[in-house]
Scaffold this active site. Structure first.
Site, PDB file in Angstrom:
ATOM      1  N   HIS A 188       0.823  -1.218   0.000  1.00  0.00           N
ATOM      2  CA  HIS A 188       0.000   0.000   0.000  1.00  0.00           C
ATOM      3  C   HIS A 188       0.856   1.267   0.000  1.00  0.00           C
ATOM      4  CE1 HIS A 188      -4.134  -1.632   0.469  1.00  0.00           C
ATOM      5  NE2 HIS A 188      -3.482  -2.690   0.928  1.00  0.00           N
ATOM      6  N   ASP A 229       2.296   2.480  -3.043  1.00  0.00           N
ATOM      7  CA  ASP A 229       2.385   3.174  -4.341  1.00  0.00           C
ATOM      8  C   ASP A 229       1.538   4.442  -4.357  1.00  0.00           C
ATOM      9  OD1 ASP A 229       0.023   1.662  -4.503  1.00  0.00           O
ATOM     10  OD2 ASP A 229       0.429   0.886  -6.521  1.00  0.00           O
ATOM     11  N   GLY A 266      -8.611 -11.541  -9.312  1.00  0.00           N
ATOM     12  CA  GLY A 266      -8.982 -11.075  -7.985  1.00  0.00           C
ATOM     13  C   GLY A 266      -8.216 -11.729  -6.849  1.00  0.00           C
ATOM     14  N   LEU A 295      -2.658 -10.781  -7.592  1.00  0.00           N
ATOM     15  CA  LEU A 295      -1.505 -10.902  -8.503  1.00  0.00           C
ATOM     16  C   LEU A 295      -1.668  -9.982  -9.709  1.00  0.00           C
ATOM     17  CD1 LEU A 295      -0.883 -14.763  -8.391  1.00  0.00           C
ATOM     18  CD2 LEU A 295       0.119 -12.969  -6.967  1.00  0.00           C
ATOM     19  N   SER A 296      -2.662  -9.121  -9.625  1.00  0.00           N
ATOM     20  CA  SER A 296      -2.886  -8.074 -10.610  1.00  0.00           C
ATOM     21  C   SER A 296      -3.244  -8.588 -12.002  1.00  0.00           C
ATOM     22  CB  SER A 296      -1.671  -7.147 -10.688  1.00  0.00           C
ATOM     23  OG  SER A 296      -2.126  -5.945 -11.231  1.00  0.00           O
ATOM     24  N   SER A 297      -4.288  -9.396 -12.032  1.00  0.00           N
ATOM     25  CA  SER A 297      -4.827  -9.791 -13.340  1.00  0.00           C
ATOM     26  C   SER A 297      -5.363  -8.570 -14.066  1.00  0.00           C
ATOM     27  CB  SER A 297      -5.938 -10.828 -13.167  1.00  0.00           C
ATOM     28  OG  SER A 297      -7.084 -10.246 -12.556  1.00  0.00           O
ATOM     29  N   GLU A 348      -8.164   2.405 -15.013  1.00  0.00           N
ATOM     30  CA  GLU A 348      -8.651   1.729 -13.806  1.00  0.00           C
ATOM     31  C   GLU A 348      -9.174   2.743 -12.784  1.00  0.00           C
ATOM     32  OE1 GLU A 348      -6.448  -1.724 -12.787  1.00  0.00           O
ATOM     33  OE2 GLU A 348      -7.457  -1.990 -10.871  1.00  0.00           O
ATOM     34  N   ASP A 370       1.163  -1.795 -10.276  1.00  0.00           N
ATOM     35  CA  ASP A 370       0.791  -2.981 -11.054  1.00  0.00           C
ATOM     36  C   ASP A 370       1.077  -2.777 -12.533  1.00  0.00           C
ATOM     37  OD1 ASP A 370      -0.085  -3.661  -8.583  1.00  0.00           O
ATOM     38  OD2 ASP A 370      -2.225  -3.686  -9.074  1.00  0.00           O
ATOM     39  N   TYR A 403     -10.104  -0.706   0.108  1.00  0.00           N
ATOM     40  CA  TYR A 403      -8.910  -0.141  -0.553  1.00  0.00           C
ATOM     41  C   TYR A 403      -9.087   1.365  -0.724  1.00  0.00           C
ATOM     42  CZ  TYR A 403      -5.174   0.322  -4.041  1.00  0.00           C
ATOM     43  OH  TYR A 403      -4.035   0.689  -4.723  1.00  0.00           O
TER      44      TYR A 403
HETATM   45  P1  ADP Z   1      -6.482  -8.502  -9.351  1.00  0.00           P
HETATM   46  O1  ADP Z   1      -5.972  -7.411 -10.227  1.00  0.00           O
HETATM   47  O2  ADP Z   1      -5.768  -8.588  -8.051  1.00  0.00           O
HETATM   48  O3  ADP Z   1      -6.511  -9.828 -10.034  1.00  0.00           O
HETATM   49  P2  ADP Z   1      -8.866  -6.933  -9.526  1.00  0.00           P
HETATM   50  O4  ADP Z   1     -10.159  -6.955  -8.802  1.00  0.00           O
HETATM   51  O5  ADP Z   1      -8.084  -5.667  -9.531  1.00  0.00           O
HETATM   52  O6  ADP Z   1      -8.005  -8.148  -8.990  1.00  0.00           O
HETATM   53  O7  ADP Z   1      -9.115  -7.288 -11.061  1.00  0.00           O
HETATM   54  C1  ADP Z   1      -9.855  -8.434 -11.417  1.00  0.00           C
HETATM   55  C2  ADP Z   1     -10.829  -8.073 -12.522  1.00  0.00           C
HETATM   56  O8  ADP Z   1     -10.127  -7.828 -13.759  1.00  0.00           O
HETATM   57  C3  ADP Z   1     -11.791  -9.207 -12.866  1.00  0.00           C
HETATM   58  O9  ADP Z   1     -12.901  -9.240 -11.995  1.00  0.00           O
HETATM   59  C4  ADP Z   1     -12.179  -8.873 -14.297  1.00  0.00           C
HETATM   60  O10 ADP Z   1     -13.168  -7.848 -14.305  1.00  0.00           O
HETATM   61  C5  ADP Z   1     -10.886  -8.297 -14.871  1.00  0.00           C
HETATM   62  N1  ADP Z   1     -10.120  -9.358 -15.535  1.00  0.00           N
HETATM   63  C6  ADP Z   1      -8.887  -9.820 -15.213  1.00  0.00           C
HETATM   64  N2  ADP Z   1      -8.500 -10.819 -16.031  1.00  0.00           N
HETATM   65  C7  ADP Z   1      -9.509 -11.013 -16.907  1.00  0.00           C
HETATM   66  C8  ADP Z   1      -9.769 -11.927 -17.997  1.00  0.00           C
HETATM   67  N3  ADP Z   1      -8.880 -12.866 -18.335  1.00  0.00           N
HETATM   68  N4  ADP Z   1     -10.941 -11.806 -18.672  1.00  0.00           N
HETATM   69  C9  ADP Z   1     -11.831 -10.849 -18.340  1.00  0.00           C
HETATM   70  N5  ADP Z   1     -11.671  -9.989 -17.319  1.00  0.00           N
HETATM   71  C10 ADP Z   1     -10.544 -10.062 -16.604  1.00  0.00           C
HETATM   72 MG    MG Z   2      -6.060  -5.347  -9.809  1.00  0.00          MG
END
Ligand code: ADP
Ligand code: MG
Length: 409
Positions: A40, A42, A126, A129-131, A164, A176, A226
């Site tokens: 926390h 950044d 979610g 790991l910053s998907s 974002e 991220d 957050y």
């Molecule tokens: P984190 O970044 O830690 O994984 P976040 O809540 O910030 O968690 O982001 C997750 C969100 O990003 C998902 O709920 C979705 O809306 C979007 N997302 C991530 N990867 C994908 C994917 N492969 N396909 C569609 N949406 C995605």
């Molecule tokens: Mg995220």
């Protein structure tokens, strides 16, 4: 196209792209990340120390002749279509991230072409790991490449963060997106979140490994809390500013400087300020330790960081605390802490290389026995940031049969 060197997920995605849209796509990837220390910090303009991990989001893309973006997410098995100028959807649908990137990039490149996109990700959604940043940066890199626009990684990262912050409504800091853009194989990234300077610091992976453990539990309050933490830090900074007009954020003070005056503050603000200011000192010590390959000290600082995130920042969860407590009792562990925003998701562990395999399986077993959740425990490699993958090229220049890549930074 030779896909032997590619992960199954990419081969599947390519089949799906041909089925959904037809034709041969260009392929872009951006990695997830794990932060070793600097929780926390950044958005407080402090320093962070993430690695880009060897799990990526892939975006397969092919230009269209109109301005439409047609996007398929393999994870959600859903396809949507929109134009860059369309009004913003109200819900937090996954497509909001893709729309947000197109919206944000339109400021940099007004004539973005239409495209068919297929999204496939190895980064768990979610889990801290910053998907989300992996998705944003891979989509942004793909769209800019199709537009034949110059790609400045700083501009791309900032555009994705703006998407974002302002489009999705999640007030994330810059870590991220920077990790997804600037990741470097074998290195942690020291990011100064005020100046945006990035310095890769090698980690000797023959001596220590980074093990990421997913608790498989995420509490619903993660994103609302957050944004509350951000506001609390701003309030604490405003109080500290009263006697220091040049102070911008909590980065500009140390804990000893504000310890006595903060006794008069609301307790939550005092705790948040103590976490931020002491965490900044820990990151500085951690950087010194990493430069000296003093992994015992680095691990100890990571563990102290977890205590501070638990007691003062109050963003852990029972499952994160269990995972960390179990890890600390296992042979070879040097440090363990939660990573990401908190309230569930993953822990990051620094483990002596020769113990990494046994550590990972013992941690998985013990955590499942204690909580009844089956965790995902992975020994990660510090990896490169976003790139275009060109699987049809024979990749003589890259080791281990990995695909040829045109890198971003
Ligand atoms: P984190 O970044 O830690 O994984 P976040 O809540 O910030 O968690 O982001 C997750 C969100 O990003 C998902 O709920 C979705 O809306 C979007 N997302 C991530 N990867 C994908 C994917 N492969 N396909 C569609 N949406 C995605
Ligand atoms: Mg995220």
């Amino acid at each position: 196209m030779n896909l032997q060197a590619h992960p199954d997920s990419l081969a599947r995605a390519l089949d799906e792209f041909r089925r959904q849209f037809g034709g041969e796509p260009r392929i872009f990837r951006a990695p997830g990340r794990v932060n070793l220390i600097g929780g926390h910090l950044d958005y407080n303009e402090g320093w962070v120390l993430p690695i880009a991990i060897d799990r990526s989001c892939y975006v397969l893309v092919r230009r269209r002749n109109d301005r439409v973006l047609r996007v398929h997410s393999a994870h959600f098995n859903e396809t949507l279509e929109f134009c860059p100028g369309d009004s913003r959807p109200s819900s937090h649908h996954w497509s909001t991230y893709v729309r947000g990137v197109a919206w944000s990039l339109a400021r940099e490149v007004p004539a973005l072409p239409g495209a068919n996109l297929l999204i496939e990700s190895e980064v768990p959604l979610g889990s801290g790991l910053s998907s989300s940043a992996a998705l944003e940066v891979a989509v942004g890199f793909a769209l800019l490449s199709l537009a034949e626009a110059k790609i400045d990684p700083v501009v791309l990262a900032l555009a994705c963060q703006r998407a974002e912050n302002e489009y999705v409504g999640m007030r994330c800091g810059i870590m991220d997106q920077f990790a997804a853009c600037f990741g470097r194989r074998g290195c942690a990234l020291l990011i100064d979140c005020r100046t945006l300077a990035v310095e890769p610091l090698p980690i000797d992976e023959t001596r220590v490994r980074v093990v990421v453990a997913n608790t498989m539990v995420k509490h619903a309050l993660a994103s609302s809390e957050y944004n509350i933490r951000r506001r609390e830090c701003e309030e604490a900074a405003a109080r500290a500013r009263q006697s220091r007009p040049s102070l911008r954020t909590l980065r500009d003070v140390s804990w000893p400087e504000i310890e006595s005056e903060s006794r008069a503050w609301p307790e939550n603000l005092r705790r948040r300020a103590r976490h931020v200011t002491t965490e900044i000192s820990r990151v500085k010590d951690a950087v010194r330790a990493l430069r000296a390959s003093d992994f015992a000290s680095l691990g100890r600082l990571m563990s102290e960081s977890h205590e501070s995130l638990d007691a003062d920042y109050q963003v852990t969860s029972p499952e994160l605390n269990s995972m960390v407590a179990i890890a600390r009792g296992l042979p070879g562990v040097l440090g363990a802490r939660m990573t990401g925003g908190g309230f569930g998701g993953c822990t990051v562990n620094l483990v002596l290389a020769e113990h990494a395999e046994s550590f990972a399986s013992a941690l998985a077993h013990a955590y499942e026995a204690e909580t009844r959740h089956r965790p995902d425990v992975t020994i990660c490699r510090a990896s490169d940031g976003a790139c275009e993958i060109e699987p049809w090229k024979n990749s003589r220049q890259s080791a281990g049969g990995s695909p040829a890549a045109r890198s971003l930074s």
